[in-house]
Design an enzyme around this catalytic site. Structure first.
Site, mmCIF file in Angstrom:
data_model
loop_
_atom_site.group_PDB
_atom_site.id
_atom_site.type_symbol
_atom_site.label_atom_id
_atom_site.label_comp_id
_atom_site.label_asym_id
_atom_site.label_seq_id
_atom_site.Cartn_x
_atom_site.Cartn_y
_atom_site.Cartn_z
ATOM 1 N N SER A 36 32.616 -4.547 5.025
ATOM 2 C CA SER A 36 31.512 -5.289 5.634
ATOM 3 C C SER A 36 32.081 -6.511 6.333
ATOM 4 O O SER A 36 32.747 -7.338 5.689
ATOM 5 C CB SER A 36 30.523 -5.718 4.554
ATOM 6 O OG SER A 36 29.790 -6.846 5.014
ATOM 7 N N ASP A 76 9.931 0.768 4.450
ATOM 8 C CA ASP A 76 11.063 0.098 5.092
ATOM 9 C C ASP A 76 12.046 1.112 5.671
ATOM 10 O O ASP A 76 12.485 1.006 6.817
ATOM 11 C CB ASP A 76 11.808 -0.789 4.082
ATOM 12 C CG ASP A 76 10.880 -1.763 3.397
ATOM 13 O OD1 ASP A 76 9.744 -1.929 3.877
ATOM 14 O OD2 ASP A 76 11.284 -2.356 2.382
ATOM 15 N N SER A 95 14.084 -6.331 5.719
ATOM 16 C CA SER A 95 14.641 -5.027 5.330
ATOM 17 C C SER A 95 16.065 -4.775 5.792
ATOM 18 O O SER A 95 16.385 -3.702 6.320
ATOM 19 C CB SER A 95 13.749 -3.885 5.838
ATOM 20 O OG SER A 95 12.578 -3.878 5.136
ATOM 21 N N THR A 115 0.839 -1.208 0.000
ATOM 22 C CA THR A 115 0.000 0.000 0.000
ATOM 23 C C THR A 115 0.868 1.250 0.000
ATOM 24 O O THR A 115 0.394 2.326 -0.305
ATOM 25 C CB THR A 115 -0.901 0.051 1.258
ATOM 26 O OG1 THR A 115 -0.085 -0.246 2.393
ATOM 27 C CG2 THR A 115 -2.045 -0.940 1.174
ATOM 28 N N ASP A 116 2.164 1.096 0.340
ATOM 29 C CA ASP A 116 2.980 2.320 0.458
ATOM 30 C C ASP A 116 3.286 2.951 -0.883
ATOM 31 O O ASP A 116 3.363 4.167 -1.000
ATOM 32 C CB ASP A 116 4.261 2.089 1.286
ATOM 33 C CG ASP A 116 5.257 1.121 0.657
ATOM 34 O OD1 ASP A 116 4.899 0.423 -0.319
ATOM 35 O OD2 ASP A 116 6.400 1.061 1.150
ATOM 36 N N GLY A 123 13.365 -10.890 4.201
ATOM 37 C CA GLY A 123 12.283 -9.914 4.047
ATOM 38 C C GLY A 123 12.126 -8.986 5.231
ATOM 39 O O GLY A 123 11.068 -8.379 5.414
HETATM 40 C C1 GLA Z 1 9.050 -3.996 0.010
HETATM 41 C C2 GLA Z 1 9.200 -2.507 -0.304
HETATM 42 C C3 GLA Z 1 8.245 -1.660 0.558
HETATM 43 C C4 GLA Z 1 6.821 -2.185 0.486
HETATM 44 C C5 GLA Z 1 6.783 -3.700 0.697
HETATM 45 C C6 GLA Z 1 5.425 -4.260 0.446
HETATM 46 O O1 GLA Z 1 9.463 -4.269 1.307
HETATM 47 O O2 GLA Z 1 10.514 -2.099 -0.078
HETATM 48 O O3 GLA Z 1 8.317 -0.313 0.177
HETATM 49 O O4 GLA Z 1 6.237 -1.823 -0.735
HETATM 50 O O5 GLA Z 1 7.707 -4.384 -0.143
HETATM 51 O O6 GLA Z 1 4.503 -3.772 1.362
#
Ligand code: GLA
Length: 369
Positions: free
Chosen positions: A71, A174, A128, A35-36, A126
């Site tokens: 790193s 994120d 981030s 939705t972002d 997932g």
């Molecule tokens: C990834 C993107 C976010 C968002 C999600 C889905 O994490 O980086 O900006 O769109 O997918 O909600």
């Protein structure tokens, strides 16, 4: 857990001067998926794991502007010369260089800076790790060069890095969550205005479990951009009937239903997901504030179904994890995939003191399947 004293001493040994430490967390999204990029609502929270950056100005290099970076996780080093043109390396250094270049484009002037990076955020799950890397490096570069940056701007610089240097047209969720995340709170973010409201989570009543499916989300970037395009195409058609809307989420589901038969497949389903998910997210924030975890959980299940059937970004393993969670509603309020999709993790809201039992149940049954 990262040993921060060790990080500092490794920095001192490598670069022969003392660092300052910076960090930024990964995130989980409780609800509000995909939705972002439509500038709707999301409800993520920061997790306990972070990217840590030890940083200091290079005292011996005042004429050239070079970022030296290592790193620890990847056991890999690089040098970035800010006075030479960018060339894409297709590896982790593109994130560092991207952040530095975008900062410079926005008027920051960086001097030779040394960076040593370590992270306990799992990669490819997932949660981030890349956004946290962008935010932690952005924070380190701006602070060390004595040009502090406001958190929202820092997040936008991370997002620009993804768009311009990585090739993923992601939303702001994120990076913003990583930049402003608070302990024990989810954050309701309006991705249009970037206003955000922390909502406390009562960890005396619930626990949150993240389950890594083990599937790397490799399709994610190309399919991410395709889904985003589907939504744009859908919006154009809907604007013929609602000329005043700029974004899909401005429509209620009831309004959308009046014209959904004008949209072709699969665009109709993509748009339906974005519109219903946005409504769910606002409702879910209300339930979370009232500690109505049962109703919150119901919306999590619905969100997963919508991501699976309408937005089509789930996969067999994520569906299996959610189906297994559904067998344990005695201890589970709700569960769903989160993040970009095609792999990564699920998030599950579990009754207090049942996380260990849930983990055991999943471990046993997931492996068996
Ligand atoms: C990834 C993107 C976010 C968002 C999600 C889905 O994490 O980086 O900006 O769109 O997918 O909600």
């Amino acid at each position: 857990m990262i040993d921060l004293e060790k990080l500092e001493s490794e920095f001192a040994e490598l670069y022969q001067h003392q660092p300052q430490l910076f960090k930024a967390p990964g995130r989980v999204n409780l609800i509000g998926e995909h939705t972002d990029h439509d500038e709707g609502f999301v409800l993520p929270m920061a997790i306990e794991q972070n990217v840590y950056v030890a940083a200091g100005l290079n005292p011996n290099n005042s004429t050239k502007r070079i970022i030296r970076v290592k790193s620890i996780n990847l056991n890999s080093s690089a040098e970035i010369n800010l006075d030479q043109a960018f060339s894409k390396k297709n590896n982790w250094t593109d994130y560092i260089e991207g952040v530095a270049r975008i900062l410079e484009q926005k008027g920051f002037r960086l001097n030779s800076t040394d960076l040593l990076i370590n992270s306990d955020i799992p990669q490819g799950a997932g949660v981030s790790s890349s956004a946290a890397l962008e935010v932690a490096v952005g924070r380190a570069l701006t602070e060390i060069n004595r040009q502090p940056i406001e958190t929202t701007k820092l997040a936008l610089i991370g997002q620009q890095t993804e768009h311009k240097f990585i090739g993923v047209n992601c939303g702001i969720m994120d990076q913003l969550t990583s930049a402003i995340g608070l302990e024990h709170h989810a954050i309701l973010i309006d991705c249009h205005t970037l206003e955000n409201q922390p909502i406390p989570i009562d960890f005396n009543e619930v626990e949150i479990v993240i389950t890594d499916s083990g599937v790397k989300h490799e399709l994610a970037s190309s399919e991410y951009n395709n889904r985003r395009q589907d939504c744009k195409d859908g919006l154009k058609i809907l604007q013929q009937f609602f000329p005043n809307i700029e974004w899909l989420h401005e429509l209620t589901y009831a309004e959308f239903k009046l014209y959904e038969n004008r949209l072709p497949e699969p665009i109709v389903r993509r748009c339906r997901h974005v519109i219903t998910e946005n409504e769910r997210t606002k409702q879910a924030a209300g339930f979370l504030s009232k500690k109505d975890y049962q109703s919150f959980g119901d919306l999590m299940w619905q969100s997963h179904e919508s991501l699976k059937n309408d937005y089509e970004v789930s996969c067999y393993e994520l569906d299996l994890l959610v189906d297994l969670a559904r067998q344990r509603t005695d201890i589970v309020y709700g569960s769903r995939m989160f993040g970009g999709g095609f792999g990564g993790s699920t998030v599950t809201l579990v009754k207090k003191n049942h996380a260990a039992e849930f983990r055991e149940f999943i471990n046993e049954n997931f492996k068996r399947k």
